[in-house]
Design a protein around this motif. Structure first.
Motif, PDB file in Angstrom:
ATOM      1  N   ILE A  39      24.284  79.338  41.709  1.00 25.50           N
ATOM      2  CA  ILE A  39      23.926  80.353  42.715  1.00 25.50           C
ATOM      3  C   ILE A  39      24.944  81.484  42.584  1.00 25.50           C
ATOM      4  O   ILE A  39      25.909  81.565  43.337  1.00 25.50           O
ATOM      5  CB  ILE A  39      23.934  79.753  44.124  1.00 25.50           C
ATOM      6  CG1 ILE A  39      23.195  78.436  44.145  1.00 25.50           C
ATOM      7  CG2 ILE A  39      23.448  80.777  45.131  1.00 25.50           C
ATOM      8  CD1 ILE A  39      21.973  78.304  44.931  1.00 25.50           C
ATOM      9  N   ARG A  44      21.675  81.015  49.410  1.00 29.47           N
ATOM     10  CA  ARG A  44      20.732  79.899  49.253  1.00 29.47           C
ATOM     11  C   ARG A  44      19.507  80.264  50.069  1.00 29.47           C
ATOM     12  O   ARG A  44      19.639  80.660  51.229  1.00 29.47           O
ATOM     13  CB  ARG A  44      21.387  78.626  49.764  1.00 29.47           C
ATOM     14  CG  ARG A  44      20.642  77.385  49.479  1.00 29.47           C
ATOM     15  CD  ARG A  44      20.789  77.040  48.016  1.00 29.47           C
ATOM     16  NE  ARG A  44      20.158  75.781  47.768  1.00 29.47           N
ATOM     17  CZ  ARG A  44      20.643  74.882  46.959  1.00 29.47           C
ATOM     18  NH1 ARG A  44      21.773  75.089  46.326  1.00 29.47           N
ATOM     19  NH2 ARG A  44      20.001  73.772  46.760  1.00 29.47           N
ATOM     20  N   SER A  46      14.954  79.787  50.818  1.00 25.50           N
ATOM     21  CA  SER A  46      13.611  79.254  50.628  1.00 25.50           C
ATOM     22  C   SER A  46      12.694  80.085  51.517  1.00 25.50           C
ATOM     23  O   SER A  46      12.798  80.033  52.744  1.00 25.50           O
ATOM     24  CB  SER A  46      13.549  77.779  51.026  1.00 25.50           C
ATOM     25  OG  SER A  46      12.208  77.312  50.972  1.00 25.50           O
ATOM     26  N   TYR A  60       9.401  81.338  47.222  1.00 27.50           N
ATOM     27  CA  TYR A  60      10.546  81.726  46.402  1.00 27.50           C
ATOM     28  C   TYR A  60      11.727  80.907  46.900  1.00 27.50           C
ATOM     29  O   TYR A  60      11.965  80.838  48.105  1.00 27.50           O
ATOM     30  CB  TYR A  60      10.881  83.211  46.591  1.00 27.50           C
ATOM     31  CG  TYR A  60       9.918  84.170  45.948  1.00 27.50           C
ATOM     32  CD1 TYR A  60      10.310  84.933  44.853  1.00 27.50           C
ATOM     33  CD2 TYR A  60       8.629  84.351  46.434  1.00 27.50           C
ATOM     34  CE1 TYR A  60       9.444  85.841  44.261  1.00 27.50           C
ATOM     35  CE2 TYR A  60       7.756  85.247  45.848  1.00 27.50           C
ATOM     36  CZ  TYR A  60       8.165  85.989  44.767  1.00 27.50           C
ATOM     37  OH  TYR A  60       7.309  86.885  44.177  1.00 27.50           O
ATOM     38  N   ASP A  61      12.470  80.289  45.976  1.00 28.69           N
ATOM     39  CA  ASP A  61      13.651  79.544  46.403  1.00 28.69           C
ATOM     40  C   ASP A  61      14.613  79.361  45.240  1.00 28.69           C
ATOM     41  O   ASP A  61      14.330  79.758  44.120  1.00 28.69           O
ATOM     42  CB  ASP A  61      13.266  78.191  47.026  1.00 28.69           C
ATOM     43  CG  ASP A  61      12.723  77.194  46.023  1.00 28.69           C
ATOM     44  OD1 ASP A  61      13.534  76.599  45.286  1.00 28.69           O
ATOM     45  OD2 ASP A  61      11.501  76.983  45.989  1.00 28.69           O
ATOM     46  N   ASN A  62      15.745  78.778  45.560  1.00 31.38           N
ATOM     47  CA  ASN A  62      16.725  78.455  44.521  1.00 31.38           C
ATOM     48  C   ASN A  62      17.345  77.089  44.795  1.00 31.38           C
ATOM     49  O   ASN A  62      18.538  76.895  44.702  1.00 31.38           O
ATOM     50  CB  ASN A  62      17.788  79.551  44.379  1.00 31.38           C
ATOM     51  CG  ASN A  62      18.587  79.798  45.641  1.00 31.38           C
ATOM     52  OD1 ASN A  62      18.319  79.231  46.696  1.00 31.38           O
ATOM     53  ND2 ASN A  62      19.581  80.655  45.547  1.00 31.38           N
ATOM     54  N   PRO A  80      17.868  78.680  35.138  1.00 29.36           N
ATOM     55  CA  PRO A  80      17.985  79.470  36.370  1.00 29.36           C
ATOM     56  C   PRO A  80      17.600  78.663  37.608  1.00 29.36           C
ATOM     57  O   PRO A  80      16.725  77.809  37.548  1.00 29.36           O
ATOM     58  CB  PRO A  80      16.987  80.609  36.138  1.00 29.36           C
ATOM     59  CG  PRO A  80      15.990  80.046  35.183  1.00 29.36           C
ATOM     60  CD  PRO A  80      16.744  79.082  34.317  1.00 29.36           C
ATOM     61  N   TYR A  81      18.289  78.919  38.720  1.00 28.39           N
ATOM     62  CA  TYR A  81      17.942  78.296  39.991  1.00 28.39           C
ATOM     63  C   TYR A  81      16.964  79.167  40.761  1.00 28.39           C
ATOM     64  O   TYR A  81      16.101  78.665  41.464  1.00 28.39           O
ATOM     65  CB  TYR A  81      19.195  78.032  40.820  1.00 28.39           C
ATOM     66  CG  TYR A  81      19.792  76.663  40.580  1.00 28.39           C
ATOM     67  CD1 TYR A  81      20.197  76.276  39.312  1.00 28.39           C
ATOM     68  CD2 TYR A  81      19.936  75.762  41.616  1.00 28.39           C
ATOM     69  CE1 TYR A  81      20.737  75.033  39.084  1.00 28.39           C
ATOM     70  CE2 TYR A  81      20.483  74.513  41.398  1.00 28.39           C
ATOM     71  CZ  TYR A  81      20.872  74.146  40.140  1.00 28.39           C
ATOM     72  OH  TYR A  81      21.398  72.906  39.915  1.00 28.39           O
ATOM     73  N   ASP A  82      17.084  80.486  40.680  1.00 33.28           N
ATOM     74  CA  ASP A  82      16.164  81.380  41.375  1.00 33.28           C
ATOM     75  C   ASP A  82      14.799  81.270  40.709  1.00 33.28           C
ATOM     76  O   ASP A  82      14.674  81.435  39.500  1.00 33.28           O
ATOM     77  CB  ASP A  82      16.650  82.835  41.286  1.00 33.28           C
ATOM     78  CG  ASP A  82      17.957  83.043  42.008  1.00 33.28           C
ATOM     79  OD1 ASP A  82      17.960  82.942  43.249  1.00 33.28           O
ATOM     80  OD2 ASP A  82      18.977  83.280  41.328  1.00 33.28           O
ATOM     81  N   HIS A  83      13.781  80.970  41.523  1.00 34.16           N
ATOM     82  CA  HIS A  83      12.447  80.819  40.948  1.00 34.16           C
ATOM     83  C   HIS A  83      11.370  81.035  41.994  1.00 34.16           C
ATOM     84  O   HIS A  83      11.639  81.104  43.187  1.00 34.16           O
ATOM     85  CB  HIS A  83      12.286  79.447  40.290  1.00 34.16           C
ATOM     86  CG  HIS A  83      12.468  78.296  41.223  1.00 34.16           C
ATOM     87  ND1 HIS A  83      13.705  77.818  41.583  1.00 34.16           N
ATOM     88  CD2 HIS A  83      11.574  77.553  41.908  1.00 34.16           C
ATOM     89  CE1 HIS A  83      13.555  76.808  42.417  1.00 34.16           C
ATOM     90  NE2 HIS A  83      12.281  76.631  42.643  1.00 34.16           N
TER      91      HIS A  83
END
Length: 119
Positions: A39, A44, A46, A60-62, A80-83
């Motif tokens: 991150i 953080r 959602s 959209y979340d990470n 990637p965590y952002d998606h």
């Protein structure tokens, strides 16, 4: 991360539900965290759209890493965590997080697009 009004707005949306026409609703979970490799922007989040039965339609979340498209299988990049989840069963596709304002713009544009499609 640069402190700006859109970041503050996003953070203030934490634990908020917005009811929309047709029984659809939005849920926001947003908080600051320590910057890490996963991150990198310290937020953080959602942001999700649900139907009247509570089923998540998109979001959209990470919360977890997502695999890049197969063509990048051997690119040697970190996951990637952002998606974005484009539909209920989508495992997620990478999302290029720029800032809080762009996240909100992209999320609401996708909500509007999907709701038009569902009508």
């Amino acid at each position: 991360m640069q402190d700006d009004h859109t970041l503050n707005t996003l953070l203030e949306m934490h634990d908020t539900l917005y009811v929309l026409e047709g029984g659809y609703w939005l849920k926001f979970e947003v908080w600051q965290v320590r910057v890490s490799d996963a991150i990198t922007h310290g937020i953080r989040y959602s942001l999700t759209l649900h139907d009247k039965h509570g089923k998540r339609l998109m979001g959209y979340d990470n919360s977890h890493a997502v695999k890049p498209p197969k063509k990048f299988k051997y690119a040697g990049q970190r996951l990637p965590y952002d998606h974005q989840h484009r539909h209920a069963t989508d495992q997620g596709v990478p999302y290029a997080f720029k800032d809080a304002g762009q996240l909100l713009t992209d999320f609401f544009a996708e909500v509007e697009r999907l709701l038009k499609e569902l009508k």
